[in-house]
Design a protein around this motif. Sequence first.
Motif, mmCIF file in Angstrom:
data_model
loop_
_atom_site.group_PDB
_atom_site.id
_atom_site.type_symbol
_atom_site.label_atom_id
_atom_site.label_comp_id
_atom_site.label_asym_id
_atom_site.label_seq_id
_atom_site.Cartn_x
_atom_site.Cartn_y
_atom_site.Cartn_z
ATOM 1 N N UNK A 32 3.194 2.329 10.903
ATOM 2 C CA UNK A 32 1.817 1.882 11.070
ATOM 3 C C UNK A 32 0.849 3.036 10.854
ATOM 4 N N UNK A 49 -2.334 4.007 8.943
ATOM 5 C CA UNK A 49 -3.417 3.407 8.169
ATOM 6 C C UNK A 49 -3.828 4.274 6.983
ATOM 7 N N UNK A 50 -3.377 5.506 6.960
ATOM 8 C CA UNK A 50 -3.771 6.383 5.862
ATOM 9 C C UNK A 50 -2.878 6.197 4.652
ATOM 10 N N UNK A 51 -1.817 5.470 4.852
ATOM 11 C CA UNK A 51 -0.969 5.095 3.732
ATOM 12 C C UNK A 51 -1.499 3.783 3.153
ATOM 13 N N UNK A 52 -1.641 3.742 1.838
ATOM 14 C CA UNK A 52 -2.395 2.636 1.226
ATOM 15 C C UNK A 52 -1.750 1.269 1.412
ATOM 16 N N UNK A 101 0.071 -2.275 6.592
ATOM 17 C CA UNK A 101 -0.524 -3.538 7.032
ATOM 18 C C UNK A 101 -1.715 -3.370 7.963
ATOM 19 N N UNK A 102 -1.803 -2.247 8.632
ATOM 20 C CA UNK A 102 -2.969 -2.077 9.507
ATOM 21 C C UNK A 102 -4.259 -2.042 8.678
ATOM 22 N N UNK A 103 -4.127 -1.628 7.445
ATOM 23 C CA UNK A 103 -5.288 -1.650 6.564
ATOM 24 C C UNK A 103 -5.861 -3.055 6.463
ATOM 25 N N UNK A 139 -5.535 -5.476 8.642
ATOM 26 C CA UNK A 139 -6.137 -5.825 9.928
ATOM 27 C C UNK A 139 -7.511 -5.156 10.040
ATOM 28 N N UNK A 140 -7.546 -3.934 9.570
ATOM 29 C CA UNK A 140 -8.793 -3.194 9.623
ATOM 30 C C UNK A 140 -9.859 -3.887 8.768
ATOM 31 N N UNK A 141 -9.452 -4.338 7.607
ATOM 32 C CA UNK A 141 -10.368 -5.050 6.727
ATOM 33 C C UNK A 141 -10.909 -6.298 7.415
#
Lengths: 123, 123
Positions: free
Chosen positions: B4, B6-9, B12-14, B16-18
């Motif tokens: 998890x 988020x700095x990896x493109x 999945x947290x990306x 959620x962040x979106x």
Amino acid sequence: MNIANPYSSNCPTRKVLDRVADKWAVLVLGLLIEGPIRFNRLRRAVEGISQKMLSQTLKSLERDGLVSRKAFATVPVTVEYAITPLGQTLAATLDALRVWAETHMEEVTANQQRYDAGAKSDA
Amino acid sequence: MNIANPYSSNCPTRKVLDRVADKWAVLVLGLLIEGPIRFNRLRRAVEGISQKMLSQTLKSLERDGLVSRKAFATVPVTVEYAITPLGQTLAATLDALRVWAETHMEEVTANQQRYDAGAKSDA
DNA sequence: TTACCTGGTTACCTCAAGGAAACCACCATG
DNA sequence: CATGGTGGTTTCCTTGAGGTAACCAGGTAA
């Protein structure tokens, strides 16, 4: 009386919200809380960000007074970005969001799959 | 081992962040914490949202399991949206964001004006 | 000399987010 | 009969976000 009512379309908090509702800004601030960092290091750290977006993001963060920029007249010009005290207060809040995302990611994903499956079998 | 991160493109947290980095979702959730509310009331409450966006926002919030939808077979069909327990945990976090925006809005705006003024007078 | 590092800016182009508005069914009221 | 309220969906269109890539200046190493 609510000069700060985000549900009113012309409220300035909407702008702040927009600012904050920016994936890249969230990620950049998240890195900066760990300490000052140079442009290209930042670019490599935040996977998938383009030079343009990073530059743009940093500029508006600086404009908002959330990060500070410092250039060093070194051999190749070195530029260091640091988080400001104001930025730190925001970063703390945003971090809670990142934590939420990490914590509930699985649950959300599961919900989505259940929803999609249900929609499919529905009449 | 940060699955998890988020700095990896591709993390999945990306996503959620979106999801969370959505102005309308933030506002809608903010209203729902006060209690269940009908579609059109919601639309009137959130100034500036279009029918389409509200419908879309609610649908994806429901998909994520953050709100629940309940239809009543009344005279004109009544549909009520309510926040789920999961949604409440997110709403609490997002509320901190809204509070931050309200609290620091003035400071941010002042920073912007100072920045813009400085940029103008700069060589 | 050529190439590469630093940190950017700018021009160009595409693609999708999102606004506007029409349409849907159904019933009640004027 | 026509209008309005319920909660949507769909189509059309615009506009702006954001990616790509070239270009910049200046110094240094090969």
